[in-house]
Design a protein around this motif. Structure first.
Motif, PDB file in Angstrom:
ATOM      1  N   GLN A  37      29.967  75.986 -66.371  1.00 60.37           N
ATOM      2  CA  GLN A  37      29.888  75.656 -67.795  1.00 60.37           C
ATOM      3  C   GLN A  37      31.191  75.041 -68.307  1.00 60.37           C
ATOM      4  N   PHE A  38      32.315  75.511 -67.788  1.00 60.79           N
ATOM      5  CA  PHE A  38      33.603  74.943 -68.192  1.00 60.79           C
ATOM      6  C   PHE A  38      33.640  73.449 -67.884  1.00 60.79           C
ATOM      7  N   TRP A  39      33.166  73.072 -66.698  1.00 59.35           N
ATOM      8  CA  TRP A  39      33.229  71.679 -66.269  1.00 59.35           C
ATOM      9  C   TRP A  39      32.257  70.806 -67.061  1.00 59.35           C
ATOM     10  N   VAL A  40      31.146  71.374 -67.477  1.00 58.96           N
ATOM     11  CA  VAL A  40      30.223  70.640 -68.352  1.00 58.96           C
ATOM     12  C   VAL A  40      30.880  70.394 -69.708  1.00 58.96           C
ATOM     13  N   VAL A  41      31.526  71.422 -70.247  1.00 60.66           N
ATOM     14  CA  VAL A  41      32.224  71.285 -71.531  1.00 60.66           C
ATOM     15  C   VAL A  41      33.344  70.256 -71.418  1.00 60.66           C
ATOM     16  N   PHE A  87      30.235  78.607 -74.808  1.00 60.86           N
ATOM     17  CA  PHE A  87      31.130  78.193 -73.727  1.00 60.86           C
ATOM     18  C   PHE A  87      32.118  77.186 -74.302  1.00 60.86           C
ATOM     19  N   PHE A  88      33.385  77.332 -73.942  1.00 54.42           N
ATOM     20  CA  PHE A  88      34.415  76.505 -74.571  1.00 54.42           C
ATOM     21  C   PHE A  88      35.590  76.316 -73.634  1.00 54.42           C
ATOM     22  N   LEU A  89      36.401  75.301 -73.949  1.00 49.44           N
ATOM     23  CA  LEU A  89      37.536  74.949 -73.090  1.00 49.44           C
ATOM     24  C   LEU A  89      38.585  76.037 -73.028  1.00 49.44           C
ATOM     25  N   SER A 106      33.587  81.519 -68.964  1.00 49.90           N
ATOM     26  CA  SER A 106      33.773  80.135 -69.408  1.00 49.90           C
ATOM     27  C   SER A 106      35.043  79.475 -68.883  1.00 49.90           C
ATOM     28  N   ASP A 107      35.700  80.090 -67.893  1.00 49.69           N
ATOM     29  CA  ASP A 107      36.942  79.486 -67.407  1.00 49.69           C
ATOM     30  C   ASP A 107      36.669  78.522 -66.264  1.00 49.69           C
TER      31      ASP A 107
END
Length: 198
Positions: free
Chosen positions: A35-39, A90-92, A29-30
């Motif tokens: 996924q990081f960029w979607v979040v 997934f998270f920042l 998730s980094d």
């Protein structure tokens, strides 16, 4: 087990959990994962939209409503996550609550703009709340589930998310309307006092 031993174990397990979350975040998730960029986009874009669309003449009232939605959803999401009902995968960053992009941006901004629209145009807030809750619960949540952004367990369903959306939004609405009435009453009282003294 003694008080000190309980808290020693709690701190030890908390440290292990934080290490595990950090390890997971770096792998899945980094910054190197899409996924990081979607979040990140789902956190930033609603706030940019809000900047250009908020009614600045009512900014404190409208933001109070949005803040109330944010706080209620944040606490409920933390409780759902800790209980295993709804987990955001997934998270920042592992330091913040996992659903920060949802509870601090998408949901508050969506319902805030709905509140602003309905109160500015004398629309039925209750009906529109049901419609927007359906969009979030039966549109956005399944999309998140499909791409594995959320994981649900223990019988959590889209219908329960729908009910939580409605419940939170109505509580925020009632509290905000009460605040507006209190403010209007205080203003009327001050105005009457001013007229007496003139």
């Amino acid at each position: 087990m003694s008080y000190e031993r309980y808290w020693g174990n709690i701190h030890e397990q908390s440290d292990k959990l934080q290490e595990l979350l950090s390890s997971y975040w770096h792998q899945y998730s980094d910054f190197g994962n899409w996924q990081f960029w979607v979040v990140l986009a789902s956190l930033v874009l609603p706030l940019v939209l809000l900047y250009f669309t908020v009614d600045r003449t009512r900014i404190f009232e409208v933001f109070f409503f949005g803040y109330t939605v944010h706080m209620l959803w944040a606490y409920i999401d933390i409780a759902l996550g800790r209980s295993g009902y709804l987990t955001h995968t997934f998270f920042l960053t592992p330091l913040l609550p996992n659903a920060t992009n949802i509870t601090a941006s998408i949901l508050p901004v969506g319902f805030l703009l709905l509140y602003q629209y309905c109160t500015n145009h004398q629309k039925n807030f209750y009906l529109y709340t049901i419609l927007l809750s359906a969009v979030f619960s039966f549109g956005l949540a399944p999309l998140e589930h499909h791409f594995k952004f959320i994981d649900s367990g223990k019988g959590m369903s889209l219908f329960y998310i729908f009910l939580i959306d409605i419940g939170i939004t109505l509580v925020a609405y009632w509290v905000t309307r009460l605040l507006v009435k209190v403010k209007a009453a205080a203003y009327d009282k001050v105005e009457k006092e001013r007229r007496k003294n003139v």
